[in-house]
Write a protein that holds these residues in place. Structure first.
Motif, PDB file in Angstrom:
ATOM      1  N   CYS A  37      40.444  32.579  -2.281  1.00 19.93           N
ATOM      2  CA  CYS A  37      39.124  32.334  -2.848  1.00 19.93           C
ATOM      3  C   CYS A  37      38.289  31.510  -1.875  1.00 19.93           C
ATOM      4  O   CYS A  37      38.665  30.402  -1.514  1.00 19.93           O
ATOM      5  N   ILE A  66      43.875  44.452 -13.619  1.00 18.23           N
ATOM      6  CA  ILE A  66      44.440  43.316 -12.881  1.00 18.23           C
ATOM      7  C   ILE A  66      44.544  42.117 -13.804  1.00 18.23           C
ATOM      8  O   ILE A  66      43.592  41.780 -14.507  1.00 18.23           O
ATOM      9  N   HIS A 124      44.998  33.034  -5.430  1.00 16.94           N
ATOM     10  CA  HIS A 124      45.394  33.688  -6.677  1.00 16.94           C
ATOM     11  C   HIS A 124      46.575  34.624  -6.434  1.00 16.94           C
ATOM     12  O   HIS A 124      46.631  35.298  -5.398  1.00 16.94           O
ATOM     13  N   LEU A 160      48.023  37.903  -8.425  1.00 14.60           N
ATOM     14  CA  LEU A 160      47.562  38.844  -9.438  1.00 14.60           C
ATOM     15  C   LEU A 160      48.607  39.939  -9.609  1.00 14.60           C
ATOM     16  O   LEU A 160      49.354  40.253  -8.668  1.00 14.60           O
ATOM     17  N   PHE A 182      41.402  39.959  -0.698  1.00 16.27           N
ATOM     18  CA  PHE A 182      42.694  40.392  -1.203  1.00 16.27           C
ATOM     19  C   PHE A 182      43.623  40.850  -0.093  1.00 16.27           C
ATOM     20  O   PHE A 182      43.188  41.412   0.916  1.00 16.27           O
ATOM     21  N   GLY A 183      44.918  40.645  -0.320  1.00 19.64           N
ATOM     22  CA  GLY A 183      45.920  41.336   0.472  1.00 19.64           C
ATOM     23  C   GLY A 183      46.051  42.760  -0.028  1.00 19.64           C
ATOM     24  O   GLY A 183      45.425  43.147  -1.021  1.00 19.64           O
ATOM     25  N   SER A 232      39.556  27.710  -0.919  1.00 19.25           N
ATOM     26  CA  SER A 232      39.516  26.667  -1.946  1.00 19.25           C
ATOM     27  C   SER A 232      40.641  26.852  -2.955  1.00 19.25           C
ATOM     28  O   SER A 232      41.039  25.901  -3.621  1.00 19.25           O
ATOM     29  N   ALA A 233      41.157  28.073  -3.047  1.00 19.55           N
ATOM     30  CA  ALA A 233      42.286  28.339  -3.937  1.00 19.55           C
ATOM     31  C   ALA A 233      42.878  29.693  -3.598  1.00 19.55           C
ATOM     32  O   ALA A 233      42.265  30.496  -2.888  1.00 19.55           O
ATOM     33  N   MET A 271      46.499  30.617 -10.357  1.00 25.81           N
ATOM     34  CA  MET A 271      45.510  30.147  -9.399  1.00 25.81           C
ATOM     35  C   MET A 271      45.991  28.776  -8.947  1.00 25.81           C
ATOM     36  O   MET A 271      46.236  27.903  -9.776  1.00 25.81           O
ATOM     37  N   ILE A 323      49.484  41.159  -6.008  1.00 24.91           N
ATOM     38  CA  ILE A 323      48.443  40.988  -5.002  1.00 24.91           C
ATOM     39  C   ILE A 323      48.126  39.513  -4.836  1.00 24.91           C
ATOM     40  O   ILE A 323      47.964  38.774  -5.817  1.00 24.91           O
ATOM     41  N   LYS A 344      33.636  34.686  -3.105  1.00 26.23           N
ATOM     42  CA  LYS A 344      34.351  35.942  -3.224  1.00 26.23           C
ATOM     43  C   LYS A 344      35.846  35.734  -3.061  1.00 26.23           C
ATOM     44  O   LYS A 344      36.316  34.716  -2.557  1.00 26.23           O
ATOM     45  N   LEU A 345      36.585  36.731  -3.543  1.00 25.05           N
ATOM     46  CA  LEU A 345      38.016  36.812  -3.301  1.00 25.05           C
ATOM     47  C   LEU A 345      38.271  37.787  -2.158  1.00 25.05           C
ATOM     48  O   LEU A 345      37.623  38.835  -2.072  1.00 25.05           O
TER      49      LEU A 345
END
Lengths: 107, 116
Positions: free
Chosen positions: A90, A43, A33, A35, A97-98, A30-31, A48, A86, A94-95
């Motif tokens: 989303c 962080i 980020h 960071l 992460f790479g 949905s999106a 976003m 990073i 939850k997120l």
């Protein structure tokens, strides 16, 4: 294969250089980020975005939803930009992460 | 307005012990998520709580549990600590749970847990 892949893992640049960090993802989102994480661990959310392009100062973030790819650009890089960057996507709750890109900008 | 606050900032525990980490979200934020970041890796999702209910859980053993209180603060509990639990534990708060609209996340500075 990780759901979120970043490249490069490590990047060293000279002050003033143009920096690009890439992020590819394989899941619906949905999106996305971008960071920034400094050695102390905290962080900070830079962007976003769910479409197009956003700009904040020397930072530019773009996303191509069809290609499932995003880029973070830093213009006129400065030693204070040295940090881990990073990408996180989303989902519903939850997120994901790479692993991050360690950027070092030398004076 | 205070950001997301986490306590303690650093903690050293012995294998087999129990630990409780705390997080206070930004005022007005009703969603709290917990993430574990092992050195050199990106954060991994542990839990999300929204309106005091667990809304999501990552791939972590039952030794990990959490709860959210009426004031929306949250605790992460880890039992029977292992050396591999050594990590930075991050809390992120959001105004609301996702789905139809995307809400940004604000992160705390984390709790660095060392298990010896």
């Amino acid at each position: 294969k990780n759901e979120v892949e970043q490249s490069p893992q490590n990047l060293t640049a000279q002050e003033g250089e143009f920096i690009t960090i890439n992020c590819s993802y394989s899941v619906g989102i949905s999106a996305l980020h971008w960071l920034q994480q400094h050695p102390g661990g905290g962080i900070v959310s830079l962007f976003m975005l769910s479409s197009g392009k956003k700009k904040h100062g020397r930072l530019i973030a773009t996303i191509n939803i069809q290609e499932k790819h995003s880029s973070l650009h830093i213009t006129a890089s400065h030693p204070r930009d040295s940090a881990v960057y990073i990408c996180a996507v989303c989902g519903n709750y939850k997120l994901t992460f790479g692993k991050g890109t360690l950027l070092t900008v030398n004076p | 307005d205070a950001g997301v606050t986490q306590s303690p900032t650093h903690l050293i525990k012995t294998r087999g012990q129990h630990v409780t980490l705390r997080c206070s979200p930004i005022s007005g934020h009703k969603s709290v998520s917990w993430y574990q970041q092992v050195l050199g890796q990106g954060p991994q999702f542990i839990f999300q709580y929204y309106e005091k209910e667990e809304r999501g859980r990552g791939n972590f053993p039952d030794r990990f549990s959490a709860r959210q209180f009426p004031n929306y603060s949250s605790e992460l509990n880890v039992n029977a600590l292992l050396l591999g639990d050594s990590a930075l534990y991050l809390c992120a708060s959001s105004l609301r749970q996702g789905a139809l609209r995307v809400y940004g996340y604000t992160f705390g500075s984390g709790t660095r847990l060392t298990v010896v």
